[in-house]
Design an enzyme around this catalytic site. Structure first.
Site, mmCIF file in Angstrom:
data_model
loop_
_atom_site.group_PDB
_atom_site.id
_atom_site.type_symbol
_atom_site.label_atom_id
_atom_site.label_comp_id
_atom_site.label_asym_id
_atom_site.label_seq_id
_atom_site.Cartn_x
_atom_site.Cartn_y
_atom_site.Cartn_z
ATOM 1 N N LYS A 1 0.707 -1.124 0.015
ATOM 2 C CA LYS A 1 0.015 -0.084 0.014
ATOM 3 C C LYS A 1 0.957 1.268 0.029
ATOM 4 O O LYS A 1 1.477 1.579 1.037
ATOM 5 C CB LYS A 1 -1.039 0.088 1.334
ATOM 6 C CG LYS A 1 -2.143 1.088 1.309
ATOM 7 C CD LYS A 1 -2.477 1.838 2.197
ATOM 8 C CE LYS A 1 -1.813 3.009 2.885
ATOM 9 N NZ LYS A 1 -1.804 3.944 2.175
ATOM 10 N N GLU B 1 10.645 1.789 9.962
ATOM 11 C CA GLU B 1 11.558 2.879 9.797
ATOM 12 C C GLU B 1 10.848 4.341 9.616
ATOM 13 O O GLU B 1 9.815 4.591 9.135
ATOM 14 C CB GLU B 1 12.097 2.633 8.220
ATOM 15 C CG GLU B 1 13.609 3.293 8.156
ATOM 16 C CD GLU B 1 13.311 4.862 7.911
ATOM 17 O OE1 GLU B 1 13.775 5.688 8.871
ATOM 18 O OE2 GLU B 1 12.907 5.239 6.739
ATOM 19 N N CYS C 1 13.927 11.520 5.520
ATOM 20 C CA CYS C 1 14.138 11.202 6.863
ATOM 21 C C CYS C 1 15.505 11.056 7.334
ATOM 22 O O CYS C 1 15.842 11.305 8.474
ATOM 23 C CB CYS C 1 13.691 9.619 7.175
ATOM 24 S SG CYS C 1 14.395 8.369 6.463
ATOM 25 N N GLU D 1 10.702 16.725 14.085
ATOM 26 C CA GLU D 1 10.701 16.476 12.830
ATOM 27 C C GLU D 1 9.747 17.405 12.016
ATOM 28 O O GLU D 1 8.542 17.306 12.259
ATOM 29 C CB GLU D 1 10.615 14.970 12.481
ATOM 30 C CG GLU D 1 10.957 14.801 10.872
ATOM 31 C CD GLU D 1 11.007 13.474 10.558
ATOM 32 O OE1 GLU D 1 11.901 12.804 9.815
ATOM 33 O OE2 GLU D 1 10.102 12.892 11.013
#
Length: 482
Positions: A178, A251, A285, A383
C-alpha cells in the site's frame, strides 16, 4: 513521455482493477496545484481482503520456485526499469516534486536494488556448522514468512518500494503493498515493471487508499505475517501496537545532527550540511536538521552556510539543474510554514526563507536557517520534514556529542573533522544507527544495513544482507542417519 493524465488502478491477483465503490482520489501536481495528474482508487478493507486472498493463493507456488528463478524475475524487472528511466524520472518529478537531478538518480537505484537482491537467488546463504553430537548433521535454512505487507511513503516513490519488494520476493514471500496516495502513480509504474518481467499473478498485489482504512485493514489482517513500514513515528508506533503476533519492521522519523568541529574544512562542511538540509526541500528522513557547531568556529560556519544555502533555490522540478522543487502537497506546505514561524520565534533567523509566493503557483518553500537554537526547543526536537535547519552552539566536542544524542530519535548523524580521535569517538558514542564522517547524513548505500535506533526504528534493519533476515525465518534441522 508521461505527460497526460494517468488513471491508476489497483493490481490484485494479476489484474488491474478499480475500487469496488468506484471512488477515486485525485493526484495533483505540487508544482502546479490546479493540474490533476491522474487518479488512484480510494480503496478500503474490501480491496485489502481481496489482495491478501490473492497473495495467500499465490504463496505455495512462489515459495516452491527455486530462488534462482525468483531472482531471474527481479533481474528482468531491473532491466525494464532502466529501459523506462526517463519516463519514470519525469513521472516522479511531476507527482512528488522531486527535481529531475534526483529523480534520474533514484530510477537506476531502484533497478540496482532489484539486481542486487536478484543475485541473492544464486547464493541465499544458510548454515551447516559441525554438530557436537557424533554422527549428527546440523543445518539451518531460510524460509519465507508468508504474506507480507509493505506500507511505503511518497518521498522515495521508487527506491523505498524497491528495497522492500526485492528482498521480500527473493525470500519467497508474497506481497500486498500500500503506497502513499501522493505517490500511487509511481508505485503502479514499478509494479508494471514486475508484471512485464513475468512475475506470476498474485505474488505482488497493489492497493491504493488512505492509511486509516486500507492501511488499518492490512495491518490487522491475521493472514499477514510481516509488516514493513516507512513513515512517521506516530503512525509507526501505532502499527506496532496493533500488529499483534506479526513480525514488524518500522523505519520512522529523524532529527539528524551534523557536528562541526574546530578543525573541519568549514566550506566543505557547510556544503554537506546544506545538501542534507535543503536538497529535495528537506523531505528525507535522513535530512540534516540540526547543525551542532563548536563555538570556536560558530560564526564563521554560519557565514559559509549562508553562502552554501544560496544555491538551493526552489524551481520547477522538471528544470534540468534544479535541486529544490515544491513540497509534496498543501498539507505538507502548511505544516512546514507553521514550523518556520515557530523556529523564527525560538532562534535568531539568519536567512529569511519560507513561502516563495502564492501556493496556487506551487508549494515552493525557500530554505530557512535559524541560528542560536536551544536544543530542547520544538525546532530542535520535532521533525519538520522541510527545508529548515537549526544551528546550535556547542562548547566543545563532549558537549557536541551530548547535544547530538539529546533527542528521542536516532536515525543518522554526521561529523565534520580532520581528527581521527574525534571521528572514532563520535562513531562510538553516537546513538544513531547510521554515522557519517565528512559525508552528508543523506545519500546512503543500499548494500549495507539501513535503519535507526530509539524512536527512529523498530525491528530488523532494511537493505543489505540484513533485509534477508527480516523477510525470512530460520529453520534448523538435525539428522542422525541410521
Amino acid at each position: 513521455m508521461i505527460e497526460s493524465r494517468v488513471e491508476s488502478l489497483n493490481f490484485i491477483g494479476g489484474e488491474w482493477v478499480s475500487a469496488e465503490s468506484g471512488e477515486t482520489l485525485e493526484i495533483m501536481n505540487p508544482a502546479n496545484p490546479s493540474e490533476v495528474l491522474g487518479t488512484t482508487p480510494n480503496s478500503g478493507a474490501g480491496e485489502i481482503r481481496q489482495a491478501v486472498d490473492a497473495a495467500a493463493a499465490a504463496l505455495p507456488e512462489w515459495r516452491a520456485l527455486p530462488p534462482a528463478e525468483r531472482g531471474a524475475v527481479l533481474m528482468r524487472a531491473a532491466d525494464i526499469i532502466e529501459e523506462r528511466g526517463e519516463e519514470l524520472a519525469r513521472l516522479m518529478a511531476r507527482e512528488v516534486g522531486k527535481p529531475m537531478t534526483e529523480s534520474r538518480m533514484e530510477v537506476p537505484r531502484a533497478a540496482a536494488i532489484f539486481r542486487y537482491y536478484g543475485s541473492e537467488g544464486w547464493r541465499m546463504p544458510g548454515m551447516m556448522p559441525p554438530s557436537t553430537r557424533p554422527g549428527v548433521q546440523v543445518s539451518s535454512v531460510r524460509e519465507p514468512l508468508g504474506v507480507v505487507a509493505l506500507i511505503t511513503p511518497w518521498n522515495f516513490p521508487l527506491a523505498i518500494p524497491a528495497w522492500k519488494l526485492a528482498p521480500a520476493l527473493i525470500c519467497g514471500n508474497t506481497v500486498v503493498i500500500k503506497p502513499a496516495t501522493q505517490a500511487a502513480l509511481n508505485a503502479a509504474a514499478l509494479i508494471r515493471a514486475l508484471e512485464d518481467a513475468g512475475l506470476p499473478a498474485g505474488v505482488v498485489n497493489l492497493v491504493s487508499g488512505p492509511g486509516g482504512t486500507a492501511g488499518d485493514a492490512l495491518v490487522t489482517d491475521p493472514r499477514v505475517r510481516g509488516i514493513s513500514f516507512t513513515g512517521s513515528t506516530a503512525v509507526g508506533l501505532s502499527i506496532q501496537e496493533r500488529a499483534v503476533g506479526k513480525k514488524v519492521q518500522l523505519e520512522m522519523g529523524g532529527k539528524n545532527p551534523y557536528v562541526v568541529m574546530e578543525d573541519a574544512d568549514l566550506k566543505d562542511a557547510a556544503a554537506k550540511v546544506a545538501y542534507g538540509a535543503f536538497g529535495y526541500a528537506g523531505q528525507k528522513c535522513t535530512a540534516s536538521s540540526r547543525a551542532i557547531v563548536v563555538e570556536e568556529v560558530y560564526e564563521e560556519f554560519i557565514r559559509e552556510l549562508l553562502e552554501a544555502a544560496g544555491s538551493y533555490k526552489p524551481v520547477d522540478p522538471l528544470e534540468e539543474e534544479g535541486t529544490v522543487g515544491p513540497v509534496v502537497d498543501e498539507k505538507q506546505y502548511e505544516s512546514i510554514l507553521e514550523a518556520i514561524e515557530t523556529a523564527k520565534r525560538e532562534g535568531r533567523g539568519v536567512l529569511d526563507g519560507g513561502a516563495t509566493g502564492s501556493k496556487d503557483d506551487g508549494y515552493y518553500i525557500s530554505p530557512v536557517i535559524v541560528a542560536d537554537v536551544d536544543n530542547r526547543s520544538t525546532t530542535a526536537q520535532e521533525e519538520i520534514f522541510g527545508p529548515v535547519l537549526a544551528v546550535i552552539k556547542a562548547q566543545d566536542f563532549d558537549h557536541a556529542v551530548e547535544l547530538a544524542n539529546d533527542t528521542r530519535y536516532g536515525l543518522t548523524a554526521g561529523i565534520a573533522t580532520r581528527s581521527l580521535r574525534y571521528a572514532s569517538e563520535f562513531t562510538a558514542r553516537s546513538e544513531s544507527g547510521l554515522v557519517n564522517v565528512n559525508l552528508p547524513t543523506a545519500g546512503l548505500e543500499f548494500q549495507v544495513p539501513f535503519g535507526g535506533n530509539k524512536a527512529s526504528g523498530v525491528g530488523g534493519r532494511e537493505q543489505g544482507p540484513a533485509a534477508l533476515d527480516f523477510y525470512s525465518s530460520w529453520k534448523t534441522v538435525s539428522v542422525l542417519p541410521l
